[in-house]
Design an enzyme around this catalytic site. Structure first.
Site, PDB file in Angstrom:
ATOM      1  N   TYR A  90      -6.362  -2.263 -15.168  1.00 42.37           N
ATOM      2  CA  TYR A  90      -5.275  -3.232 -15.282  1.00 42.37           C
ATOM      3  C   TYR A  90      -5.176  -4.081 -14.017  1.00 42.37           C
ATOM      4  O   TYR A  90      -5.408  -3.594 -12.913  1.00 42.37           O
ATOM      5  CB  TYR A  90      -3.927  -2.527 -15.494  1.00 42.37           C
ATOM      6  CG  TYR A  90      -3.829  -1.792 -16.806  1.00 42.37           C
ATOM      7  CD1 TYR A  90      -3.347  -2.424 -17.950  1.00 42.37           C
ATOM      8  CD2 TYR A  90      -4.221  -0.451 -16.898  1.00 42.37           C
ATOM      9  CE1 TYR A  90      -3.251  -1.737 -19.158  1.00 42.37           C
ATOM     10  CE2 TYR A  90      -4.132   0.236 -18.100  1.00 42.37           C
ATOM     11  CZ  TYR A  90      -3.651  -0.413 -19.228  1.00 42.37           C
ATOM     12  OH  TYR A  90      -3.566   0.262 -20.409  1.00 42.37           O
ATOM     13  N   ALA A 123      -7.020   3.142 -12.501  1.00 40.58           N
ATOM     14  CA  ALA A 123      -6.243   2.029 -11.959  1.00 40.58           C
ATOM     15  C   ALA A 123      -6.962   0.695 -12.142  1.00 40.58           C
ATOM     16  O   ALA A 123      -6.318  -0.360 -12.241  1.00 40.58           O
ATOM     17  CB  ALA A 123      -5.951   2.268 -10.486  1.00 40.58           C
ATOM     18  N   LYS A 138       0.817  -1.220   0.000  1.00 49.16           N
ATOM     19  CA  LYS A 138       0.000   0.000   0.000  1.00 49.16           C
ATOM     20  C   LYS A 138       0.848   1.267   0.000  1.00 49.16           C
ATOM     21  O   LYS A 138       0.498   2.266  -0.636  1.00 49.16           O
ATOM     22  CB  LYS A 138      -0.962  -0.017   1.192  1.00 49.16           C
ATOM     23  CG  LYS A 138      -2.014  -1.112   1.106  1.00 49.16           C
ATOM     24  CD  LYS A 138      -3.013  -1.026   2.245  1.00 49.16           C
ATOM     25  CE  LYS A 138      -4.007  -2.180   2.176  1.00 49.16           C
ATOM     26  NZ  LYS A 138      -4.695  -2.251   0.874  1.00 49.16           N
ATOM     27  N   GLY A 189      -3.194  -5.865 -11.059  1.00 48.57           N
ATOM     28  CA  GLY A 189      -2.045  -5.381 -10.303  1.00 48.57           C
ATOM     29  C   GLY A 189      -2.329  -3.991  -9.780  1.00 48.57           C
ATOM     30  O   GLY A 189      -3.136  -3.247 -10.342  1.00 48.57           O
ATOM     31  N   ALA A 195       4.020   1.642  -1.244  1.00 46.62           N
ATOM     32  CA  ALA A 195       4.644   1.798  -2.564  1.00 46.62           C
ATOM     33  C   ALA A 195       3.606   2.217  -3.598  1.00 46.62           C
ATOM     34  O   ALA A 195       3.893   3.036  -4.478  1.00 46.62           O
ATOM     35  CB  ALA A 195       5.326   0.501  -2.984  1.00 46.62           C
ATOM     36  N   GLY A 231      -8.182   1.471  -3.352  1.00 51.00           N
ATOM     37  CA  GLY A 231      -8.173   2.371  -2.197  1.00 51.00           C
ATOM     38  C   GLY A 231      -6.921   3.233  -2.165  1.00 51.00           C
ATOM     39  O   GLY A 231      -6.980   4.414  -1.824  1.00 51.00           O
ATOM     40  N   ASP A 232      -5.786   2.644  -2.534  1.00 56.61           N
ATOM     41  CA  ASP A 232      -4.537   3.419  -2.607  1.00 56.61           C
ATOM     42  C   ASP A 232      -4.626   4.471  -3.703  1.00 56.61           C
ATOM     43  O   ASP A 232      -4.168   5.614  -3.522  1.00 56.61           O
ATOM     44  CB  ASP A 232      -3.358   2.487  -2.888  1.00 56.61           C
ATOM     45  CG  ASP A 232      -3.168   1.447  -1.802  1.00 56.61           C
ATOM     46  OD1 ASP A 232      -3.309   1.797  -0.620  1.00 56.61           O
ATOM     47  OD2 ASP A 232      -2.884   0.285  -2.135  1.00 56.61           O
TER      48      ASP A 232
END
Length: 302
Positions: free
Chosen positions: A281, A278, A46, A283, A48, A247-248
């Site tokens: 994709y 986000a 989270k 990942g 990174a 969420g990140d």
């Protein structure tokens, strides 16, 4: 909605890891075995994720974290460096491996097992060593994949330095009153509110934290209390959504919009837009958008 040419200073304190994803037809239950269609690996954690997201969105981002002295750790460091994240205070741990997350992904959803490893060695001493970066930050971001005592210490440090600090409270654990009161904002999953804040009606919890608590629910929706009424914003993906790291992504987009002086409502909308990108994709990091494409998007949408 405005995004100036100013590059805000953000320090992210948190986790970094490698995500190992098993694609299956269903989530296995106890004492059952399923066959995986494939195994893929992605860079994650989270902390990174937020460091890379905010860097791509135009911030000068520094990252405080721990990795192992192993190939995974070197992979994490190279990736962060490629993303123009300052890694001067990503410490290499001689005794612990780099953190990993094992994700079983199926049509039922994701089941995630996290091995914190070096992330759980991130200490108050590491926070002290990185103080010169914290002292220049416009905003500090953190999450809950590092020890709770380190999170508590980070909040005390932010208060001492008179710095804004936001937290994505995941994986969920109880937050102290000191953390809740000093936080500039808290992002949380709707299913985690009782764990984080104690028992109570969800709306009552939100009403006690106007314009501070932002609750994520479903594929890509956010709700909050603005002081007079409940606000709900949803930005559904038009195609199949990949839910890891949303969420990140939201937290990062919200933070960037906030530092550019936007209203809370526009910050939420922008966070949802970043998360929507986000979701395209698999990942946590690949789909994180860049500032240029978000500027083009908001020039049409706002």
């Amino acid at each position: 909605m405005k995004l100036s040419n100013t590059k805000p200073q953000i320090v992210v304190v948190g986790s970094s890891s490698i995500d190992l994803i098993l694609k299956t037809s269903k989530i296995p239950t106890a004492n059952n075995t399923v066959l995986a269609q494939n195994l893929t690996s992605f860079l994650g954690g989270k902390g990174a994720n937020q460091a890379i997201a905010t860097s791509r969105l135009g911030a000068h981002t520094s990252f405080v974290s721990r990795v192992g002295m192993d190939p995974y750790g070197q992979q994490v460091l190279r990736n962060l460096d490629d993303e123009e994240v300052n890694v001067a205070y990503v410490f290499e741990d001689e005794d612990e491996a780099t953190g990993t997350a094992y994700v079983t992904a199926s049509e039922e959803g994701n089941a995630i097992t996290v091995v914190p490893a070096a992330n759980y060695s991130l200490s108050s001493e590491n926070i002290d060593e990185a103080e010169k970066y914290l002292a220049t930050a416009d905003l500090i971001l953190t999450q809950m994949e590092i020890p709770s005592k380190t999170v508590e210490y980070l909040f005390k440090k932010a208060k001492k330095l008179n710095k804004k600090i936001g937290i994505y409270a995941a994986p969920a654990s109880r937050l102290s009153d000191e953390v809740i009161n000093y936080a500039s904002f808290v992002v949380a999953k709707s299913t985690d509110l009782e764990t984080i804040f104690g028992k109570g009606n969800h709306e009552d919890i939100m009403k006690h934290l106007p314009n501070k608590l932002f609750v994520r629910d479903g594929a890509n929706s956010t709700s909050y209390f603005d002081g007079s009424e409940m606000k709900y914003f949803r930005k559904n993906p038009s195609t199949e959504a990949h839910s890891m790291g949303l969420g990140d992504a939201f937290t990062s987009g919200f933070s960037i919009a906030l530092l550019h002086g936007n209203s809370i409502e526009d910050c939420v909308k922008f966070g949802n837009e970043v998360a929507l990108k986000a979701a395209d994709y698999r990942g946590s990091q690949k789909g994180l958008p860049y500032l240029k494409e978000m500027k083009e998007l908001i020039s049409k949408a706002y």
